[in-house]
Design a protein around this motif. Sequence first.
Motif, PDB file in Angstrom:
ATOM      1  N   VAL A  71     117.773  -2.179 151.651  1.00 50.81           N
ATOM      2  CA  VAL A  71     119.181  -1.894 151.399  1.00 50.81           C
ATOM      3  C   VAL A  71     119.244  -0.689 150.473  1.00 50.81           C
ATOM      4  O   VAL A  71     118.656  -0.687 149.392  1.00 50.81           O
ATOM      5  N   GLY A  72     119.952   0.339 150.899  1.00 51.32           N
ATOM      6  CA  GLY A  72     120.088   1.548 150.097  1.00 51.32           C
ATOM      7  C   GLY A  72     121.538   1.813 149.746  1.00 51.32           C
ATOM      8  O   GLY A  72     122.455   1.120 150.197  1.00 51.32           O
ATOM      9  N   ASN A  73     121.745   2.825 148.921  1.00 53.61           N
ATOM     10  CA  ASN A  73     123.063   3.277 148.478  1.00 53.61           C
ATOM     11  C   ASN A  73     123.788   2.199 147.667  1.00 53.61           C
ATOM     12  O   ASN A  73     124.990   1.995 147.804  1.00 53.61           O
ATOM     13  N   LEU A  74     123.031   1.518 146.799  1.00 58.79           N
ATOM     14  CA  LEU A  74     123.632   0.519 145.918  1.00 58.79           C
ATOM     15  C   LEU A  74     124.011   1.177 144.596  1.00 58.79           C
ATOM     16  O   LEU A  74     123.374   2.138 144.174  1.00 58.79           O
ATOM     17  N   PRO A  75     125.029   0.659 143.912  1.00 59.23           N
ATOM     18  CA  PRO A  75     125.362   1.218 142.596  1.00 59.23           C
ATOM     19  C   PRO A  75     124.241   0.909 141.616  1.00 59.23           C
ATOM     20  O   PRO A  75     123.692  -0.201 141.610  1.00 59.23           O
ATOM     21  N   SER A  76     123.887   1.898 140.783  1.00 62.24           N
ATOM     22  CA  SER A  76     122.771   1.669 139.874  1.00 62.24           C
ATOM     23  C   SER A  76     123.182   1.664 138.409  1.00 62.24           C
ATOM     24  O   SER A  76     122.500   1.074 137.583  1.00 62.24           O
ATOM     25  N   ALA A  77     124.278   2.291 138.065  1.00 61.36           N
ATOM     26  CA  ALA A  77     124.631   2.403 136.651  1.00 61.36           C
ATOM     27  C   ALA A  77     125.668   1.381 136.215  1.00 61.36           C
ATOM     28  O   ALA A  77     125.749   1.053 135.044  1.00 61.36           O
ATOM     29  N   LYS A  78     126.445   0.880 137.127  1.00 63.63           N
ATOM     30  CA  LYS A  78     127.575   0.025 136.760  1.00 63.63           C
ATOM     31  C   LYS A  78     127.201  -1.427 136.499  1.00 63.63           C
ATOM     32  O   LYS A  78     127.961  -2.155 135.892  1.00 63.63           O
ATOM     33  N   ILE A  79     126.059  -1.881 136.962  1.00 61.57           N
ATOM     34  CA  ILE A  79     125.762  -3.306 136.966  1.00 61.57           C
ATOM     35  C   ILE A  79     124.341  -3.551 136.473  1.00 61.57           C
ATOM     36  O   ILE A  79     123.442  -2.743 136.705  1.00 61.57           O
TER      37      ILE A  79
ATOM     38  N   TYR B  75     124.065 -15.474 155.697  1.00 66.11           N
ATOM     39  CA  TYR B  75     123.513 -15.344 157.046  1.00 66.11           C
ATOM     40  C   TYR B  75     122.278 -16.205 157.253  1.00 66.11           C
ATOM     41  O   TYR B  75     121.820 -16.355 158.380  1.00 66.11           O
ATOM     42  N   GLY B  76     121.721 -16.757 156.180  1.00 63.87           N
ATOM     43  CA  GLY B  76     120.543 -17.601 156.305  1.00 63.87           C
ATOM     44  C   GLY B  76     119.813 -17.684 154.982  1.00 63.87           C
ATOM     45  O   GLY B  76     120.195 -17.048 153.996  1.00 63.87           O
ATOM     46  N   PRO B  77     118.746 -18.484 154.953  1.00 62.87           N
ATOM     47  CA  PRO B  77     118.007 -18.650 153.695  1.00 62.87           C
ATOM     48  C   PRO B  77     117.305 -17.363 153.260  1.00 62.87           C
ATOM     49  O   PRO B  77     116.520 -16.793 154.007  1.00 62.87           O
ATOM     50  N   VAL B  78     117.611 -16.919 152.044  1.00 65.34           N
ATOM     51  CA  VAL B  78     116.987 -15.733 151.473  1.00 65.34           C
ATOM     52  C   VAL B  78     115.812 -16.197 150.626  1.00 65.34           C
ATOM     53  O   VAL B  78     115.969 -17.020 149.723  1.00 65.34           O
ATOM     54  N   LEU B  79     114.630 -15.666 150.908  1.00 62.56           N
ATOM     55  CA  LEU B  79     113.444 -16.043 150.160  1.00 62.56           C
ATOM     56  C   LEU B  79     113.301 -15.252 148.867  1.00 62.56           C
ATOM     57  O   LEU B  79     112.825 -15.785 147.869  1.00 62.56           O
ATOM     58  N   ASP B  80     113.692 -13.977 148.879  1.00 60.14           N
ATOM     59  CA  ASP B  80     113.531 -13.143 147.694  1.00 60.14           C
ATOM     60  C   ASP B  80     114.476 -11.958 147.758  1.00 60.14           C
ATOM     61  O   ASP B  80     114.806 -11.477 148.836  1.00 60.14           O
ATOM     62  N   VAL B  81     114.896 -11.516 146.574  1.00 61.48           N
ATOM     63  CA  VAL B  81     115.688 -10.301 146.429  1.00 61.48           C
ATOM     64  C   VAL B  81     114.969  -9.451 145.388  1.00 61.48           C
ATOM     65  O   VAL B  81     114.789  -9.878 144.255  1.00 61.48           O
TER      66      VAL B  81
ATOM     67  N   THR C 103     114.080   0.992 138.120  1.00 64.69           N
ATOM     68  CA  THR C 103     113.244   2.127 137.760  1.00 64.69           C
ATOM     69  C   THR C 103     113.816   3.390 138.388  1.00 64.69           C
ATOM     70  O   THR C 103     114.650   3.329 139.307  1.00 64.69           O
ATOM     71  N   MET C 104     113.393   4.540 137.923  1.00 65.90           N
ATOM     72  CA  MET C 104     113.915   5.796 138.461  1.00 65.90           C
ATOM     73  C   MET C 104     113.629   5.924 139.958  1.00 65.90           C
ATOM     74  O   MET C 104     114.434   6.442 140.708  1.00 65.90           O
ATOM     75  N   LYS C 105     112.494   5.435 140.381  1.00 69.64           N
ATOM     76  CA  LYS C 105     112.118   5.545 141.792  1.00 69.64           C
ATOM     77  C   LYS C 105     112.894   4.565 142.671  1.00 69.64           C
ATOM     78  O   LYS C 105     113.206   4.875 143.817  1.00 69.64           O
ATOM     79  N   MET C 106     113.224   3.390 142.155  1.00 67.76           N
ATOM     80  CA  MET C 106     113.807   2.334 142.980  1.00 67.76           C
ATOM     81  C   MET C 106     115.277   2.035 142.696  1.00 67.76           C
ATOM     82  O   MET C 106     115.825   1.109 143.278  1.00 67.76           O
ATOM     83  N   ARG C 107     115.914   2.779 141.806  1.00 68.61           N
ATOM     84  CA  ARG C 107     117.304   2.437 141.505  1.00 68.61           C
ATOM     85  C   ARG C 107     118.192   2.733 142.710  1.00 68.61           C
ATOM     86  O   ARG C 107     117.953   3.681 143.459  1.00 68.61           O
ATOM     87  N   GLY C 108     119.185   1.901 142.885  1.00 66.40           N
ATOM     88  CA  GLY C 108     120.087   2.053 144.022  1.00 66.40           C
ATOM     89  C   GLY C 108     119.529   1.493 145.310  1.00 66.40           C
ATOM     90  O   GLY C 108     120.102   1.716 146.376  1.00 66.40           O
ATOM     91  N   GLN C 109     118.411   0.768 145.236  1.00 65.01           N
ATOM     92  CA  GLN C 109     117.765   0.223 146.421  1.00 65.01           C
ATOM     93  C   GLN C 109     117.403  -1.232 146.173  1.00 65.01           C
ATOM     94  O   GLN C 109     117.249  -1.650 145.038  1.00 65.01           O
ATOM     95  N   ALA C 110     117.232  -1.974 147.257  1.00 65.37           N
ATOM     96  CA  ALA C 110     116.818  -3.372 147.142  1.00 65.37           C
ATOM     97  C   ALA C 110     116.121  -3.786 148.429  1.00 65.37           C
ATOM     98  O   ALA C 110     116.270  -3.139 149.468  1.00 65.37           O
TER      99      ALA C 110
END
Length: 197
Positions: free
Chosen positions: A26-34, A50-56, A61-68
């Motif tokens: 998942v990209g384009n997530l807000p990184s500074a507000k939350i 939509y179903g059982p989520v095993l992990d989020v 970090t600078m490299k991964m902010r705004g992503q999940a």
Amino acid sequence: MATRTAPPPGLPQKVVTNPPNQTLYVGNLPSAKIQKDDLRTALYMLFSTYGPVLDVVALKTMKMRGQAHIVYRDIQTATQAMRSLDGMEFLGRKMKISYAKGRSNIIAKLDGTLVPPKAAAAVALTTVQQSIFSAPVPGAPSTNTETSVPQGSPAKPPGTETAMPAEEARGTKRPREDEEEEESDSDVAMEEDSDED
């Protein structure tokens, strides 16, 4: 030698699609507000419909902010969530969702195919690190036979040098010395009116 074929109509030339996977990127997530924990909780609540989520996995970090990365148990659930939520506005930004490039470690653990990471190679220690790591353990009996007390160490009360080994002396309470011998003048009771000006 294989020739490249053009992508199907409707797809841009440079888009590379990853094969279906249980893990969604998942990209384009807000990184500074939350905060990170709040973001993970919100993503879990959204994607678990939509179903059982095993992990989020949402890092700040600078490299991964705004992503999940969202990990589902099966590919069908991940595909359904991706199709439904791609382009949806989440916390003020439109999410971009695709299959992740690789498999999650959680899926590998469930399948029994997880290969543990290799141990780090031996690292050369500096002389300072060697002196720190080879220092004696505090409280352990010393190996030298000198009876002199190092500078800065408190003097031991007489008669306690050979009373017990160091291991038995730990955690035992010392007996109180007689308090009646001598009272010092530095311990004076505080006056009642000392707080007022």
